[in-house]
Design a protein around this motif. Sequence first.
Motif, PDB file in Angstrom:
ATOM      1  N   PRO A 227       0.823  -1.214   0.000  1.00 16.25           N
ATOM      2  CA  PRO A 227       0.000   0.000   0.000  1.00 16.25           C
ATOM      3  C   PRO A 227       0.854   1.260   0.000  1.00 16.25           C
ATOM      4  N   GLY A 228       0.538   2.152  -0.919  1.00 16.55           N
ATOM      5  CA  GLY A 228       1.247   3.418  -0.981  1.00 16.55           C
ATOM      6  C   GLY A 228       2.626   3.350  -1.607  1.00 16.55           C
ATOM      7  N   LYS A 229       2.988   2.190  -2.160  1.00 20.98           N
ATOM      8  CA  LYS A 229       4.314   2.041  -2.751  1.00 20.98           C
ATOM      9  C   LYS A 229       4.207   1.601  -4.207  1.00 20.98           C
ATOM     10  N   GLU A 230       5.317   1.774  -4.915  1.00 21.29           N
ATOM     11  CA  GLU A 230       5.388   1.316  -6.292  1.00 21.29           C
ATOM     12  C   GLU A 230       5.515  -0.207  -6.317  1.00 21.29           C
ATOM     13  N   ARG A 231       5.093  -0.791  -7.448  1.00 22.61           N
ATOM     14  CA  ARG A 231       5.295  -2.230  -7.612  1.00 22.61           C
ATOM     15  C   ARG A 231       6.783  -2.493  -7.742  1.00 22.61           C
ATOM     16  N   GLU A 232       7.245  -3.540  -7.086  1.00 20.78           N
ATOM     17  CA  GLU A 232       8.669  -3.839  -7.094  1.00 20.78           C
ATOM     18  C   GLU A 232       8.922  -5.293  -7.483  1.00 20.78           C
ATOM     19  N   PHE A 233      10.071  -5.510  -8.056  1.00 21.40           N
ATOM     20  CA  PHE A 233      10.510  -6.829  -8.473  1.00 21.40           C
ATOM     21  C   PHE A 233      10.772  -7.713  -7.259  1.00 21.40           C
ATOM     22  N   VAL A 234      10.358  -8.984  -7.381  1.00 20.86           N
ATOM     23  CA  VAL A 234      10.613  -9.958  -6.328  1.00 20.86           C
ATOM     24  C   VAL A 234      11.528 -11.074  -6.845  1.00 20.86           C
ATOM     25  N   ALA A 235      11.086 -11.729  -7.927  1.00 17.45           N
ATOM     26  CA  ALA A 235      11.858 -12.868  -8.442  1.00 17.45           C
ATOM     27  C   ALA A 235      11.494 -13.091  -9.904  1.00 17.45           C
ATOM     28  N   ALA A 236      12.420 -13.681 -10.645  1.00 17.62           N
ATOM     29  CA  ALA A 236      12.180 -13.971 -12.053  1.00 17.62           C
ATOM     30  C   ALA A 236      12.838 -15.287 -12.421  1.00 17.62           C
ATOM     31  N   ILE A 237      12.269 -15.919 -13.456  1.00 18.95           N
ATOM     32  CA  ILE A 237      12.801 -17.193 -13.913  1.00 18.95           C
ATOM     33  C   ILE A 237      12.761 -17.221 -15.429  1.00 18.95           C
ATOM     34  N   SER A 238      13.780 -17.810 -16.025  1.00 21.02           N
ATOM     35  CA  SER A 238      13.870 -17.864 -17.472  1.00 21.02           C
ATOM     36  C   SER A 238      12.894 -18.889 -18.044  1.00 21.02           C
ATOM     37  N   ARG A 239      12.764 -18.858 -19.351  1.00 23.13           N
ATOM     38  CA  ARG A 239      11.857 -19.764 -20.032  1.00 23.13           C
ATOM     39  C   ARG A 239      12.251 -21.220 -19.774  1.00 23.13           C
ATOM     40  N   SER A 240      13.514 -21.486 -19.709  1.00 20.18           N
ATOM     41  CA  SER A 240      13.990 -22.850 -19.460  1.00 20.18           C
ATOM     42  C   SER A 240      13.900 -23.244 -17.989  1.00 20.18           C
ATOM     43  N   GLY A 241      13.834 -22.241 -17.116  1.00 19.54           N
ATOM     44  CA  GLY A 241      13.856 -22.515 -15.683  1.00 19.54           C
ATOM     45  C   GLY A 241      15.257 -22.599 -15.119  1.00 19.54           C
ATOM     46  N   GLY A 242      16.255 -22.475 -15.990  1.00 17.87           N
ATOM     47  CA  GLY A 242      17.612 -22.654 -15.531  1.00 17.87           C
ATOM     48  C   GLY A 242      18.262 -21.420 -14.939  1.00 17.87           C
ATOM     49  N   THR A 243      17.626 -20.256 -15.137  1.00 16.70           N
ATOM     50  CA  THR A 243      18.172 -19.004 -14.608  1.00 16.70           C
ATOM     51  C   THR A 243      17.130 -18.326 -13.740  1.00 16.70           C
ATOM     52  N   THR A 244      17.535 -17.893 -12.567  1.00 18.56           N
ATOM     53  CA  THR A 244      16.640 -17.180 -11.668  1.00 18.56           C
ATOM     54  C   THR A 244      17.333 -15.933 -11.130  1.00 18.56           C
TER      55      THR A 244
ATOM     56  N   TYR B  23       6.897 -12.739 -23.387  1.00 19.10           N
ATOM     57  CA  TYR B  23       7.040 -13.633 -24.524  1.00 19.10           C
ATOM     58  C   TYR B  23       8.479 -13.650 -25.013  1.00 19.10           C
ATOM     59  N   SER B  24       8.941 -14.835 -25.335  1.00 20.36           N
ATOM     60  CA  SER B  24      10.302 -14.981 -25.822  1.00 20.36           C
ATOM     61  C   SER B  24      10.416 -14.476 -27.243  1.00 20.36           C
ATOM     62  N   ARG B  25      11.214 -13.414 -27.441  1.00 16.83           N
ATOM     63  CA  ARG B  25      11.352 -12.804 -28.763  1.00 16.83           C
ATOM     64  C   ARG B  25      12.367 -13.542 -29.636  1.00 16.83           C
ATOM     65  N   SER B  26      13.159 -14.390 -29.028  1.00 18.42           N
ATOM     66  CA  SER B  26      14.247 -15.010 -29.769  1.00 18.42           C
ATOM     67  C   SER B  26      14.453 -16.430 -29.264  1.00 18.42           C
ATOM     68  N   PRO B  27      14.812 -17.339 -30.163  1.00 19.48           N
ATOM     69  CA  PRO B  27      15.120 -18.708 -29.703  1.00 19.48           C
ATOM     70  C   PRO B  27      16.382 -18.761 -28.850  1.00 19.48           C
ATOM     71  N   PHE B  28      17.129 -17.637 -28.798  1.00 26.27           N
ATOM     72  CA  PHE B  28      18.383 -17.628 -28.052  1.00 26.27           C
ATOM     73  C   PHE B  28      18.239 -17.084 -26.637  1.00 26.27           C
ATOM     74  N   ASP B  29      17.046 -16.672 -26.247  1.00 23.86           N
ATOM     75  CA  ASP B  29      16.884 -16.095 -24.901  1.00 23.86           C
ATOM     76  C   ASP B  29      16.250 -17.083 -23.939  1.00 23.86           C
ATOM     77  N   ASN B  30      16.502 -18.336 -24.163  1.00 23.09           N
ATOM     78  CA  ASN B  30      15.957 -19.401 -23.323  1.00 23.09           C
ATOM     79  C   ASN B  30      16.425 -19.298 -21.880  1.00 23.09           C
ATOM     80  N   THR B  31      17.574 -18.660 -21.665  1.00 21.12           N
ATOM     81  CA  THR B  31      18.137 -18.597 -20.315  1.00 21.12           C
ATOM     82  C   THR B  31      18.074 -17.201 -19.710  1.00 21.12           C
ATOM     83  N   VAL B  32      17.336 -16.309 -20.342  1.00 26.07           N
ATOM     84  CA  VAL B  32      17.280 -14.931 -19.860  1.00 26.07           C
ATOM     85  C   VAL B  32      16.070 -14.751 -18.959  1.00 26.07           C
ATOM     86  N   CYS B  33      16.263 -14.039 -17.854  1.00 23.48           N
ATOM     87  CA  CYS B  33      15.122 -13.645 -17.026  1.00 23.48           C
ATOM     88  C   CYS B  33      15.172 -12.142 -16.816  1.00 23.48           C
ATOM     89  N   TYR B  34      14.046 -11.583 -16.459  1.00 20.67           N
ATOM     90  CA  TYR B  34      13.857 -10.143 -16.510  1.00 20.67           C
ATOM     91  C   TYR B  34      13.409  -9.582 -15.170  1.00 20.67           C
TER      92      TYR B  34
END
Length: 128
Positions: free
Chosen positions: A39-56, A98-109
């Motif tokens: 409440p009263g704060k901006e939305r903030e990042f907590v955790a992310a995981i790549s499409r493959s699940g191998g990067t967090t 959405y994955s824009r590239s077949p090469f970003d399987n290990t990228v998380c945001y």
Amino acid sequence: QVQLVESGGGLVQAGDSLRLSCVSSAFSSYAMGWFRQAPGKEREFVAAISRSGGTTRYADSVKGRFTISRDNAKNTVYLQMNSLKPEDTAVYSCGARYSRSPFDNTVCYTGESVYDYWGQGTQVTVSS
């Protein structure tokens, strides 16, 4: 249009655990993330995981306490939250990019603006 539905929130005491789930109508081509807004704060990042699940990635405030995982067979991303603190109280939302590239399987945001779809959120309240 991708639909995301979170569940698992609730009212718990400090030190307790919760596991949040987010079911997506489309999943395997998406990197996923959890964000929260107190409440009263901006939305903030907590955790992310790549499409493959191998990067967090985790916010410093939750590192060592929260774990993000995904089950591509169930179209579901999870957030296991342990040792909860009152400052973890927030609405937790999952996002899908959405994955824009077949090469970003290990990228998380970690940036909120790059996610394409969002769920409605689930309330987590931690009492002291």
